[in-house]
Design a protein around this motif. Structure first.
Motif, PDB file in Angstrom:
ATOM      1  N   TYR A 560       0.836  -1.205   0.000  1.00 42.40           N
ATOM      2  CA  TYR A 560       0.000   0.000   0.000  1.00 42.40           C
ATOM      3  C   TYR A 560       0.872   1.257   0.000  1.00 42.40           C
ATOM      4  N   ARG A 561       1.899   1.239   0.864  1.00 42.90           N
ATOM      5  CA  ARG A 561       2.766   2.432   0.961  1.00 42.90           C
ATOM      6  C   ARG A 561       3.485   2.693  -0.358  1.00 42.90           C
ATOM      7  N   SER A 562       3.965   1.604  -0.994  1.00 44.14           N
ATOM      8  CA  SER A 562       4.703   1.836  -2.239  1.00 44.14           C
ATOM      9  C   SER A 562       3.755   2.347  -3.336  1.00 44.14           C
ATOM     10  N   LYS A 563       2.505   1.878  -3.312  1.00 48.24           N
ATOM     11  CA  LYS A 563       1.557   2.319  -4.343  1.00 48.24           C
ATOM     12  C   LYS A 563       1.088   3.752  -4.127  1.00 48.24           C
ATOM     13  N   THR A 564       1.110   4.198  -2.879  1.00 47.77           N
ATOM     14  CA  THR A 564       0.503   5.505  -2.597  1.00 47.77           C
ATOM     15  C   THR A 564       1.528   6.570  -2.220  1.00 47.77           C
ATOM     16  N   LYS A 565       2.840   6.224  -2.360  1.00 51.81           N
ATOM     17  CA  LYS A 565       3.841   7.163  -1.818  1.00 51.81           C
ATOM     18  C   LYS A 565       3.814   8.526  -2.509  1.00 51.81           C
ATOM     19  N   HIS A 566       3.323   8.580  -3.746  1.00 51.85           N
ATOM     20  CA  HIS A 566       3.296   9.882  -4.429  1.00 51.85           C
ATOM     21  C   HIS A 566       1.976  10.630  -4.210  1.00 51.85           C
ATOM     22  N   LEU A 567       1.051   9.976  -3.548  1.00 49.74           N
ATOM     23  CA  LEU A 567      -0.252  10.631  -3.334  1.00 49.74           C
ATOM     24  C   LEU A 567      -0.180  11.560  -2.126  1.00 49.74           C
ATOM     25  N   PRO A 568      -0.749  12.762  -2.229  1.00 43.94           N
ATOM     26  CA  PRO A 568      -0.786  13.605  -1.024  1.00 43.94           C
ATOM     27  C   PRO A 568      -1.734  12.994  -0.001  1.00 43.94           C
ATOM     28  N   LYS A 569      -1.467  13.287   1.260  1.00 45.47           N
ATOM     29  CA  LYS A 569      -2.361  12.747   2.297  1.00 45.47           C
ATOM     30  C   LYS A 569      -3.740  13.377   2.172  1.00 45.47           C
ATOM     31  N   ASN A 570      -3.732  14.661   1.815  1.00 42.86           N
ATOM     32  CA  ASN A 570      -4.999  15.361   1.620  1.00 42.86           C
ATOM     33  C   ASN A 570      -4.793  16.367   0.482  1.00 42.86           C
ATOM     34  N   THR A 571      -5.549  16.211  -0.595  1.00 39.64           N
ATOM     35  CA  THR A 571      -5.307  16.993  -1.814  1.00 39.64           C
ATOM     36  C   THR A 571      -5.474  18.494  -1.579  1.00 39.64           C
ATOM     37  N   ASP A 572      -6.488  18.865  -0.841  1.00 41.70           N
ATOM     38  CA  ASP A 572      -6.740  20.295  -0.590  1.00 41.70           C
ATOM     39  C   ASP A 572      -5.573  20.946   0.154  1.00 41.70           C
ATOM     40  N   THR A 573      -5.104  20.244   1.189  1.00 43.08           N
ATOM     41  CA  THR A 573      -3.992  20.776   1.973  1.00 43.08           C
ATOM     42  C   THR A 573      -2.767  20.918   1.089  1.00 43.08           C
ATOM     43  N   GLU A 574      -2.523  19.899   0.266  1.00 47.47           N
ATOM     44  CA  GLU A 574      -1.367  19.914  -0.629  1.00 47.47           C
ATOM     45  C   GLU A 574      -1.447  21.099  -1.592  1.00 47.47           C
ATOM     46  N   ARG A 575      -2.644  21.302  -2.136  1.00 49.63           N
ATOM     47  CA  ARG A 575      -2.854  22.394  -3.090  1.00 49.63           C
ATOM     48  C   ARG A 575      -2.575  23.748  -2.415  1.00 49.63           C
ATOM     49  N   MET A 576      -3.099  23.874  -1.194  1.00 49.05           N
ATOM     50  CA  MET A 576      -2.909  25.137  -0.483  1.00 49.05           C
ATOM     51  C   MET A 576      -1.431  25.359  -0.145  1.00 49.05           C
ATOM     52  N   ARG A 577      -0.743  24.289   0.200  1.00 50.43           N
ATOM     53  CA  ARG A 577       0.688  24.423   0.513  1.00 50.43           C
ATOM     54  C   ARG A 577       1.459  24.907  -0.712  1.00 50.43           C
ATOM     55  N   LEU A 578       1.087  24.361  -1.877  1.00 51.68           N
ATOM     56  CA  LEU A 578       1.748  24.792  -3.112  1.00 51.68           C
ATOM     57  C   LEU A 578       1.464  26.268  -3.367  1.00 51.68           C
ATOM     58  N   GLU A 579       0.188  26.619  -3.217  1.00 57.97           N
ATOM     59  CA  GLU A 579      -0.233  28.000  -3.443  1.00 57.97           C
ATOM     60  C   GLU A 579       0.487  28.946  -2.470  1.00 57.97           C
ATOM     61  N   PHE A 580       0.758  28.421  -1.288  1.00 60.83           N
ATOM     62  CA  PHE A 580       1.340  29.254  -0.238  1.00 60.83           C
ATOM     63  C   PHE A 580       2.757  29.726  -0.591  1.00 60.83           C
ATOM     64  N   HIS A 581       3.372  29.026  -1.556  1.00 61.69           N
ATOM     65  CA  HIS A 581       4.695  29.489  -1.997  1.00 61.69           C
ATOM     66  C   HIS A 581       4.613  30.919  -2.528  1.00 61.69           C
ATOM     67  N   GLN A 582       3.441  31.290  -3.035  1.00 63.31           N
ATOM     68  CA  GLN A 582       3.261  32.649  -3.582  1.00 63.31           C
ATOM     69  C   GLN A 582       3.031  33.683  -2.469  1.00 63.31           C
ATOM     70  N   TYR A 583       2.850  33.216  -1.270  1.00 58.42           N
ATOM     71  CA  TYR A 583       2.476  34.134  -0.183  1.00 58.42           C
ATOM     72  C   TYR A 583       3.568  35.179   0.065  1.00 58.42           C
ATOM     73  N   ARG A 584       3.171  36.443   0.117  1.00 52.36           N
ATOM     74  CA  ARG A 584       4.084  37.524   0.497  1.00 52.36           C
ATOM     75  C   ARG A 584       3.391  38.341   1.576  1.00 52.36           C
ATOM     76  N   TYR A 585       4.067  38.582   2.625  1.00 53.53           N
ATOM     77  CA  TYR A 585       3.499  39.375   3.720  1.00 53.53           C
ATOM     78  C   TYR A 585       3.148  40.768   3.218  1.00 53.53           C
ATOM     79  N   GLN A 586       1.914  41.236   3.442  1.00 56.65           N
ATOM     80  CA  GLN A 586       1.491  42.562   2.985  1.00 56.65           C
ATOM     81  C   GLN A 586       1.101  43.409   4.200  1.00 56.65           C
ATOM     82  N   PRO A 587       1.959  44.303   4.611  1.00 60.11           N
ATOM     83  CA  PRO A 587       1.657  45.097   5.816  1.00 60.11           C
ATOM     84  C   PRO A 587       0.690  46.244   5.513  1.00 60.11           C
ATOM     85  N   VAL A 588      -0.479  45.900   4.991  1.00 58.33           N
ATOM     86  CA  VAL A 588      -1.482  46.921   4.652  1.00 58.33           C
ATOM     87  C   VAL A 588      -2.815  46.524   5.258  1.00 58.33           C
ATOM     88  N   TRP A 589      -3.720  47.480   5.370  1.00 56.63           N
ATOM     89  CA  TRP A 589      -5.102  47.173   5.731  1.00 56.63           C
ATOM     90  C   TRP A 589      -6.006  48.089   4.958  1.00 56.63           C
TER      91      TRP A 589
END
Ligand SMILES: Cc1cc2nc3c(=O)[nH]c(=O)nc-3n(C[C@H](O)[C@H](O)[C@H](O)COP(=O)(O)OP(=O)(O)OC[C@H]3O[C@@H](n4cnc5c(N)ncnc54)[C@H](O)[C@@H]3O)c2cc1C
Length: 594
Positions: A560-589
């Motif tokens: 099971y582990r060898s078959k699923t090693k490339h699968l994210p544990k949770n797709t949404d979390t994985e997607r957000m983590r990837l997106e988070f690379h674009q995150y830049r702190y914006q000191p504005v309001w």
């Protein structure tokens, strides 16, 4: 829509009454099936038929108010009803078990030995007010596009294979014909399909001797302090009252379920074994209350403190079906399929497994997928085997229920399978995976080379000799070895939200569960039968078989582990983590005012 409107609507179009699925019965199983189909199969046409009014009244109250992890996940996650459950039903903090210390003194909790659920379970669970649940989910179904016919199914034509089925529905004075590619019998004990196909088995000899009846009451405005003052700071971090409380005695067990917080409503009922407690001693409200007074005064005090809502007696509880999912596109689910006992609140869990199977078969068949029939056959076998499993869980209850020591060991043993295997299997949707299902069938009690039968026989021997092998507490981590507790999870499926199909590592659960069951087995032999028990060749065989199963799960896990090693544990979390690379702190309001 009233009858006239329905008929007017039918005359406008010849196809008006053609459906992909017609569900007969809008009780718990029917409404959940309809919602699950609508959520999972785009554009599906579903009809529901039930003669009960949409606004369910007291006389429409049903039994089946408590649920455990699988049903709770099904309702909250698969049907998306978590917020609705929090807002409308009562929370549940596990299962508590109580045995009287002395049969003649049962006034208060101190008169009982207990196995307390000492913490909130990791997966939130609920008690349902059934008429409220059915009324609300039926309304939601209609909003989603399910057509509801407020009438009675009087006949169904179960044609062969994929040919359309005809369902005759009596609506007032008129009879309407609906046609469907698939027809689901969720009409409970009316056995619409069961009677037509000679599908139902009621003979106790074919149900491992199970011969029970049930009486129950609903009462409101009760004084819950008669159960528990609420002040027990050293007992648990969760509520004792808002658990499903089980009370035991000779040949019977009782449930106590809080079903409504506003009206302080309680459901209290008994399952009694006819060979110990005959029908005549319990089949009216008066007799039932007298029974409570004599055997569980604490429950009697509670019902007497409130106002009666309803009382029911059912002389026969258990039966099962020969087939659940037919190649002829009919399906029986819920009480229309099987029920053995209310112990462990298994009914809604078995319904969850069945509904998910039905939806996947219907989806695959409507899409014309090549393996649709293979799925139908595998899921049918799985659900029938699951029924056998539930039947086993009640085996010899007539003899054992009143024995606190034996029952505590039994609950512990059965919890190990539940939390170690069944819950992760459900979370990972392994019950819909064809390879897994075929392998899993071999692990069902009927195929366990007599392990369950032998263990339950040995429980009987201990009861016969009046033995005491101690009180095993299934909630505690100081009962077996190391810090093991049956409620442990051995994969981080909760922590990592591994909730997509096949992400939960069921093999990790099985590996540990079988190992600890093997240890439990040795401890049980030692405590119950001494060295002779441990060294008995048959017991040694069972011990090594359990270890072997654990070892097989180790191999399964590696694959099971060898078959699923490339699968994210949770797709949404994985997607957000990837997106988070674009995150830049914006000191504005942003100012809201102009
Ligand atoms: C004593 C007892 C206690 C239980 N407690 C629990 C519990 O705590 N937890 C749990 O999970 N399970 C419990 N169960 C199991 C419980 O019965 C099921 O979980 C659940 O209620 C079954 O729901 P259902 O929808 O299949 O049947 P039902 O709720 O009976 O629904 C069937 C529906 O079909 C309709 N119908 C019947 N005939 C027709 C017809 N000809 N045409 C149209 N409509 C029709 C009826 O009006 C009804 O609304 C218990 C069972 C028993 C016997």
């Amino acid at each position: 829509m009233n009858t006239t409107q329905v008929l007017e609507k039918s005359s406008q179009s010849v196809n008006q009454h053609d459906y992909d699925v017609v569900i007969m019965g809008a009780g718990f199983a029917g409404i959940c099936q309809a919602r699950h189909l609508m959520l999972n199969i785009p554009n599906i046409k579903v009809a529901l038929v039930d003669f009960r009014p949409e606004e369910r009244a007291v006389k429409d109250m049903k039994i089946g108010e408590s649920m455990v992890e699988v049903a709770a996940l099904f309702i909250c996650k698969e049907l998306g009803l978590h917020e609705y459950m929090i807002e409308n039903h009562t929370p549940k903090a596990g299962l508590n078990f109580h045995w009287p210390k002395q049969a003649e003194s049962t006034d208060q909790l101190d008169d009982y030995y207990h196995v307390w659920s000492n913490r909130q379970t990791a997966i939130a669970s609920f008690h349902m007010n059934r008429s409220k649940f059915e009324r609300d989910v039926l309304a939601m179904n209609k909003e989603m596009g399910v057509e509801f016919y407020n009438g009675r199914v009087v006949d169904v034509d179960l044609t062969e294979g994929d040919r359309l089925k005809t369902i005759k529905v009596k609506l007032g004075e008129e009879t309407l014909e609906l046609s469907a590619k698939h027809v689901v019998d969720a009409a409970g004990r009316n056995f619409i399909i069961g009677n037509k196909t000679d599908n139902v088995i009621t003979d106790p000899n074919k149900l491992y001797g199970l011969n029970t009846g049930s009486a129950w009451v609903r009462v409101k405005n009760i004084d819950r302090t008669l159960f528990d003052q609420g002040y027990a700071p050293d007992r648990a971090t969760s509520s004792s009252y808002y658990a499903t409380n089980h009370f035991f005695g000779q040949g019977h067990w009782l449930w106590m379920i809080p079903t409504d917080r506003e009206s302080m409503e309680l459901s209290i009922g008994i399952i009694h074994h006819h060979d110990v407690i005959p029908t005549q001693s319990i089949n009216t409200q008066e007799k039932f209350y007298a029974f409570l007074k004599a055997n569980h005064k604490i429950l009697h005090n509670l019902v007497e403190s409130g106002e009666d809502i309803d009382f029911h007696y059912r002389p026969k509880v258990a039966y099962k079906s020969k087939e659940m999912f037919s190649p002829d596109n009919w399906y029986v689910i819920g009480d229309a399929a099987y029920i053995f006992d209310a112990f462990y609140s298994y009914g809604t869990t078995t319904i969850a497994f069945a509904i998910e199977g039905v939806t996947e078969i219907v989806r695959a068949k409507l899409a014309g997928e090549a393996d649709a029939e293979t799925k139908r056959s595998a899921y049918n076998k799985f659900n029938l085997a699951y029924a056998e499993n539930v039947n086993h869980l009640i085996r010899f209850h007539d003899k054992q229920l009143g024995h606190a020591s034996v029952m505590s060991w039994r609950v512990y043993f059965e919890y190990m399978w539940w939390f170690g295997v069944h819950v992760p299997m459900y979370v990972g949707k392994w019950h819909l995976n064809l390879t897994f299902v075929n392998k899993f069938l071999k692990l069902m009690p009927a195929n366990m080379k007599g392990l369950f039968v032998d263990v339950y026989d040995q429980f009987n021997q201990i009861v016969d000799r009046g033995g005491n092998i101690g009180l095993m507490d299934a909630y505690r981590a100081d009962q077996l070895i190391g810090d093991y507790s049956p409620l442990n999870h051995f994969d981080h499926f909760l922590e990592n939200a591994q909730l997509e199909p096949l992400r939960c590592n069921v093999f990790a659960g099985m590996k540990h569960a079988y190992f600890f069951i093997a240890l439990w087995y040795v401890k049980f032999q030692w405590k119950g039968f001494g060295l002779q028990g441990v060294l008995n060749p048959r017991h040694i065989y069972h011990f090594f078989r359990l270890l072997n199963l654990s070892f097989q799960a180790v191999i399964g896990e590696k694959i099971y582990r060898s078959k699923t090693k490339h699968l994210p544990k949770n797709t949404d979390t994985e997607r957000m983590r990837l997106e988070f690379h674009q995150y830049r702190y914006q000191p504005v309001w942003q100012s809201g005012s102009k």
